[in-house]
Design an enzyme around this catalytic site. Structure first.
Site, mmCIF file in Angstrom:
data_model
loop_
_atom_site.group_PDB
_atom_site.id
_atom_site.type_symbol
_atom_site.label_atom_id
_atom_site.label_comp_id
_atom_site.label_asym_id
_atom_site.label_seq_id
_atom_site.Cartn_x
_atom_site.Cartn_y
_atom_site.Cartn_z
ATOM 1 N N CYS A 105 0.826 -1.200 0.063
ATOM 2 C CA CYS A 105 0.137 -0.091 -0.077
ATOM 3 C C CYS A 105 1.065 1.152 0.062
ATOM 4 C CB CYS A 105 -0.978 -0.051 1.322
ATOM 5 S SG CYS A 105 -1.869 1.572 1.232
ATOM 6 N N GLY A 106 1.181 2.030 -1.127
ATOM 7 C CA GLY A 106 1.707 3.161 -1.264
ATOM 8 C C GLY A 106 1.110 4.297 -0.524
ATOM 9 N N HIS A 107 -0.009 4.490 -0.675
ATOM 10 C CA HIS A 107 -0.547 5.624 0.072
ATOM 11 C C HIS A 107 -0.471 5.509 1.627
ATOM 12 C CE1 HIS A 107 -4.299 3.570 1.201
ATOM 13 N NE2 HIS A 107 -4.570 4.812 1.802
ATOM 14 N N ASP A 267 -9.772 3.532 -4.920
ATOM 15 C CA ASP A 267 -8.836 4.085 -4.520
ATOM 16 C C ASP A 267 -9.001 5.635 -4.783
ATOM 17 O OD1 ASP A 267 -6.372 5.220 -3.516
ATOM 18 O OD2 ASP A 267 -5.283 3.475 -4.058
ATOM 19 N N GLY A 272 -0.507 4.103 -4.919
ATOM 20 C CA GLY A 272 0.879 4.204 -4.796
ATOM 21 C C GLY A 272 1.849 2.979 -5.338
#
Length: 346
Positions: A105-107, A267, A272
């Site tokens: 999970c980038g965010h 999203d 991300g």
């Protein structure tokens, strides 16, 4: 009823996508068994479960409590902060959403970087930057927190290597045929041009975009390109990225996307880890040269920028930069007489 009566959280958003943080050391949640973050993720999912269909248990009851109404909503996202795999990282995290758990999970990594600095867990200068190293189920990632005049001005997410695994896979949907590209960057994403399905990436077309994303994910369930050598936990399509081309900037490509992940969740950010896969695909196509950036917009108009930082044996190391802001602190309680228990989803 859940086994906990109170849960403490700290909430952030990164480019509009929420991230609810539960520190298991202080949030009212029991330690999660396992020697590594990946093992703890498997514990959370439970024997016989999957990332989007976990088994019921004490920890998963907490996830349900925090993501479902009336305490959450179908677009909620968050994570349990757990011990790292070793002393090389500051902490680990188990990412969760309305349907279960994710391996990347980038965010969320951006939000965790800001949180680590805000809470003093990782010391940071008033001016300059600091690296927050985080173990996630797909490996070790890094959030570089940028600071100026005593506040966080941005966060750069350095992901595990990204690689493409299949190109131009034909998929039939109720909106027509689409050619889909598959890539991995901590999780598996399928990319498709929205215009191939007669769609534009706008809020007005979200119902059709979500339906197309769900159909594509289902159609690719057994495709070999979705398999990851790391095993079942990292395999299978996690998200479908429907994108549209915008005019290039002087610095590189410009695209807008909506990522439909898990079982139809949207999203709000440009995604991300999904951006990492877009970078790998654009680089393979020769559209993202050395020193160039992808300007990546979300369906709500927020922006990440990304570039290829290095080439390694396993693929491309990507960096994605965005912003993360604190939105609140909560002490959620459970009334033992409340018939709704952990809540519901609409």
């Amino acid at each position: 009823m859940p086994s906990v009566t109170t849960v403490r959280t700290e909430d952030y958003h990164a480019a509009g996508e929420p991230f609810r943080i539960v520190d298991t050391r202080a949030g009212g949640v029991a330690p999660v068994p396992g020697d590594t973050v990946a093992e703890r993720c498997a514990t959370a999912i439970g024997p016989g479960g999957s990332g989007t269909a976990p088994r019921r248990g004490a920890l998963d009851d907490v996830r349900r409590l925090l993501v479902q109404e009336p305490r959450g909503h179908a677009g909620m996202y968050g994570g349990f902060v757990v011990p790292p795999d070793d002393d090389g990282a500051h902490f680990g995290v188990l990412f969760w959403h309305k349907d279960g758990y994710s391996t990347a999970c980038g965010h969320g990594t951006m939000a965790l970087g800001a949180w680590a600095v805000d809470t003093g867990r990782v010391a940071a200068p008033d001016d300059g930057e600091v690296q927050v190293r985080i173990d996630v189920p797909s490996g070790r990632v890094c959030a570089t927190v940028h600071r100026a005049a005593g506040r966080t001005t941005g966060v750069t997410f350095r992901n595990v290597p990204a690689r493409t695994s299949a190109r131009k896979v034909p998929v039939a949907t109720t909106l027509g045929m689409a050619e889909v590209d598959i890539a991995h960057a901590g999780a598996c994403y399928a990319s498709v041009a929205a215009r191939d399905l007669g769609l534009e990436v706008t809020p007005a077309e979200l119902p059709s975009l979500v339906r197309a994303g769900q159909e594509i994910r289902s159609a690719l369930a057994t495709h070999p390109g979705t398999w990851h050598p790391g095993g079942p936990l990292l395999s299978g399509v996690y998200g479908v990225i429907l994108y549209e081309e915008l005019p290039d900037t002087p610095f590189g490509p410009h695209q807008r996307n909506v990522t439909v992940f898990a079982d139809g969740q949207i999203d709000r950010s440009p995604c991300g880890s999904g951006t990492s896969t877009r970078l790998a695909l654009l680089a393979e196509d020769g559209r993202l040269g050395e020193g160039e950036d992808l300007l990546h917009e979300s369906v709500v108009g927020t922006v990440f920028t990304g570039h290829v930082a290095a080439r390694v044996a396993d693929g491309l190391v990507t960096e994605v930069t965005g912003t993360a802001y604190r939105t609140g602190e909560h002490l959620f309680t459970v009334d033992p007489y409340d018939p709704l228990g952990t809540g519901f989803l609409l």
